[in-house]
Design a protein around this motif. Structure first.
Motif, PDB file in Angstrom:
ATOM      1  N   UNK A  42       0.831  -1.206   0.000  1.00  0.00           N
ATOM      2  CA  UNK A  42       0.000   0.000   0.000  1.00  0.00           C
ATOM      3  C   UNK A  42       0.863   1.253   0.000  1.00  0.00           C
ATOM      4  N   UNK A  43       1.839   1.268   0.903  1.00  0.00           N
ATOM      5  CA  UNK A  43       2.643   2.471   1.035  1.00  0.00           C
ATOM      6  C   UNK A  43       3.513   2.699  -0.203  1.00  0.00           C
ATOM      7  N   UNK A  44       4.055   1.634  -0.743  1.00  0.00           N
ATOM      8  CA  UNK A  44       4.940   1.805  -1.898  1.00  0.00           C
ATOM      9  C   UNK A  44       4.160   2.138  -3.168  1.00  0.00           C
ATOM     10  N   UNK A  45       3.055   1.459  -3.393  1.00  0.00           N
ATOM     11  CA  UNK A  45       2.327   1.640  -4.662  1.00  0.00           C
ATOM     12  C   UNK A  45       1.409   2.857  -4.661  1.00  0.00           C
ATOM     13  N   UNK A 104       6.137   5.575  -1.597  1.00  0.00           N
ATOM     14  CA  UNK A 104       7.321   5.404  -0.769  1.00  0.00           C
ATOM     15  C   UNK A 104       8.554   5.064  -1.588  1.00  0.00           C
ATOM     16  N   UNK A 105       8.344   4.685  -2.842  1.00  0.00           N
ATOM     17  CA  UNK A 105       9.481   4.318  -3.691  1.00  0.00           C
ATOM     18  C   UNK A 105       9.992   5.498  -4.519  1.00  0.00           C
ATOM     19  N   UNK A 106       9.532   6.710  -4.240  1.00  0.00           N
ATOM     20  CA  UNK A 106      10.012   7.889  -4.972  1.00  0.00           C
ATOM     21  C   UNK A 106      11.289   8.411  -4.322  1.00  0.00           C
ATOM     22  N   UNK A 107      12.286   7.533  -4.273  1.00  0.00           N
ATOM     23  CA  UNK A 107      13.552   7.866  -3.612  1.00  0.00           C
ATOM     24  C   UNK A 107      14.604   8.199  -4.670  1.00  0.00           C
ATOM     25  N   UNK A 133       5.984   9.792   3.045  1.00  0.00           N
ATOM     26  CA  UNK A 133       5.034   8.758   2.640  1.00  0.00           C
ATOM     27  C   UNK A 133       4.474   8.029   3.847  1.00  0.00           C
ATOM     28  N   UNK A 134       5.323   7.776   4.836  1.00  0.00           N
ATOM     29  CA  UNK A 134       4.892   7.050   6.031  1.00  0.00           C
ATOM     30  C   UNK A 134       3.873   7.852   6.831  1.00  0.00           C
ATOM     31  N   UNK A 135       4.086   9.160   6.941  1.00  0.00           N
ATOM     32  CA  UNK A 135       3.129   9.998   7.668  1.00  0.00           C
ATOM     33  C   UNK A 135       1.801  10.051   6.916  1.00  0.00           C
ATOM     34  N   UNK A 172      -5.709   3.266  -1.879  1.00  0.00           N
ATOM     35  CA  UNK A 172      -6.101   3.761  -3.202  1.00  0.00           C
ATOM     36  C   UNK A 172      -7.622   3.746  -3.366  1.00  0.00           C
ATOM     37  N   UNK A 173      -8.293   2.764  -2.748  1.00  0.00           N
ATOM     38  CA  UNK A 173      -9.749   2.716  -2.806  1.00  0.00           C
ATOM     39  C   UNK A 173     -10.353   3.865  -2.008  1.00  0.00           C
ATOM     40  N   UNK A 174      -9.791   4.131  -0.838  1.00  0.00           N
ATOM     41  CA  UNK A 174     -10.257   5.260  -0.034  1.00  0.00           C
ATOM     42  C   UNK A 174     -10.099   6.555  -0.817  1.00  0.00           C
TER      43      UNK A 174
END
Length: 476
Positions: free
Chosen positions: A372-375, A379-382, A397-399, A423-425
């Protein structure tokens, strides 16, 4: 005969005898009106405000139009609403709805100091990136980037937010560790080629308790998957026991975390563990009879079969003592599939089948939270050049995840979307079109009448009104 449209109008296929004509002339309209629910969560939980307090602003206050809290809020709300890049904010800075979420007293930006900024209540990308790119030792004497982050404070914050979200101490909690790959495509500091993932990547470490995030640490990929996990675990357990001295704690992870120092510390600190154990010839030898039995059951029924065995095991050199191991002898269409876990939990507490299928396999939900966090929260925008900047991006991303998880836990409780992913929310509750009108006394948000989830929205709103404030700002 088709209608000739100019560059300001769009002529689409007709509807019977009616022309279908579009134009960008609808006035001030936002596609993110559901973000007001996130603002309600923030007003009660103070998640963004506490995160912003971990930054120190060395800028001249007489020259500041966007406070650190404003910048942090703009960045977090942007991620939660699906805007992954700083470049997006060069257009978003004009949005009065986002300015309302952030808390701007002038949501239309008409009172900005400089003429060129009027009509733009929010910060652009060049101001926002100062949150990430400020050098470590920056101070008031630095020329441009003067907003520094308290990295240790941010690490501690996630545990504090977890404690605030649960005012009543639980009887038992399970802490899930996992490492995952974060592919990179540039020359970022800390990127290495990882043999298992077959790509250049970082190797971030995550710690969850159920759906709640307690830690996310960016690491280079040239290390052991469990590197640093014991140090993080010690700090988290210490804080949890300060707040909840009687809570029972179980640590769970795959075989990458089955390390003698971690298991020994858990045993000495009254912390239980359930960890995957990599198979070898000795372990498979212990399971031969059960594997044969599972194969017979498979041949008799044509369905996958499982047989469990409970036994004691000690490695030849690396373990300091014998420990309880549960073996799963499974036979599938593709053949034998033996698996093992090692645990400090007794057979009286959990039999072999329950220990494996419920206690250990429950960690699969944690893997879904990482996805969820990565997609969906990027979170992968490093892609920054330094590890520090990329760690901050991971924390932004974590916050955003913690904010959405709080909305899910408190707002979506009792609704058909109680278990919905981020993403559904976002798609069903946050991406709602609305016309925005700003007057002297009110910000009018006229939500789209055709929203198919109006009923859920109303229920979420009522739940948030009843939400107990989890954080009270210091008034000293």
């Amino acid at each position: 005969m088709s209608t000739e449209c100019n560059t300001d109008r769009f002529c689409f296929q007709p509807l019977g005898r009616r022309e279908v004509v579009g134009a960008f002339d609808g006035g001030t309209i936002s596609s993110d009106a559901g973000g007001l629910l996130l603002r309600e969560v923030e007003q009660r939980a103070g998640i963004i405000r506490q995160f912003a307090a971990c930054f120190v602003d060395h800028r001249d206050p007489d020259l500041v139009e966007h406070s650190v809290q404003d910048l942090v809020a703009q960045r977090i709300y942007g991620l939660a609403l699906g805007y992954e890049d700083l470049n997006d904010h060069d257009q978003l800075r004009r949005d009065p709805l986002l300015a309302t979420l952030v808390g701007k007293g002038d949501p239309t930006g008409q009172d900005r100091t400089r003429e060129r900024d009027r009509g733009k209540p929010l910060a652009g990308k060049s101001t926002l990136n100062r949150l990430e790119l400020t050098p470590v030792r920056a101070d008031e004497g630095s020329r441009y980037k003067k907003i520094t982050a308290d990295m240790k404070g941010i690490e501690r914050l996630f545990v504090e937010l977890f404690l605030q979200a649960h005012p009543q101490p639980p009887e038992r909690i399970v802490l899930d560790f996992d490492a995952t790959d974060d592919p990179v495509h540039g020359e970022q500091l800390g990127r290495f080629f990882h043999g298992y993932y077959q790509e250049y990547c970082f190797l971030p470490l995550y710690l969850f308790c159920g759906d709640e995030l307690l830690g996310a640490w960016l690491r280079p990929a040239d290390i052991d998957g469990a590197a640093g996990s014991l140090k993080k675990l010690v700090a988290v357990v210490r804080r949890l026991r300060e707040a909840w001295p009687n809570v029972k704690i179980v640590v769970r992870g795959d075989s990458g975390f089955c390390r003698e120092p971690l298991m020994r510390w858990c045993e000495e600190s009254n912390v239980d563990y359930v960890l995957g154990l990599a198979k070898n010839r000795r372990l498979e030898g212990e399971l031969q009879a059960e594997l044969a039995e599972a194969k017979q059951q498979y041949q008799a029924t044509g369905h996958a079969a499982r047989v469990f065995k409970d036994f004691s095991y000690q490695t030849l050199n690396s373990w300091s003592r014998s420990r309880r191991v549960v073996g799963k002898a499974e036979h599938l269409d593709k053949g034998a599939n033996p698996r093992f876990v090692v645990t400090s939990l007794s057979a009286e507490q959990f039999d072999a089948k329950t220990l494996y299928e419920v206690e250990y396999c429950g960690r699969g939900e944690m893997e879904n939270r990482i996805k969820e966090q990565q997609r969906f929260l990027f979170a992968d925008r490093t892609s920054a050049s330094t590890m520090r900047a990329n760690q901050l991006r991971l924390w932004f991303s974590s916050v955003a995840y913690v904010l959405l998880q709080t909305l899910r836990r408190e707002g979506l409780r009792g609704t058909p979307m109680a278990q919905a992913q981020c993403d559904t929310i976002r798609l069903k509750l946050l991406k709602i079109g609305a016309q925005i009108r700003v007057t002297v006394r009110k910000v009018w948000v006229a939500l789209a009448e055709g929203c198919p989830y109006e009923g859920v929205f109303r229920q979420v709103y009522q739940n948030l009104l009843a939400m107990r404030p989890t954080w009270v700002p210091c008034r000293c």
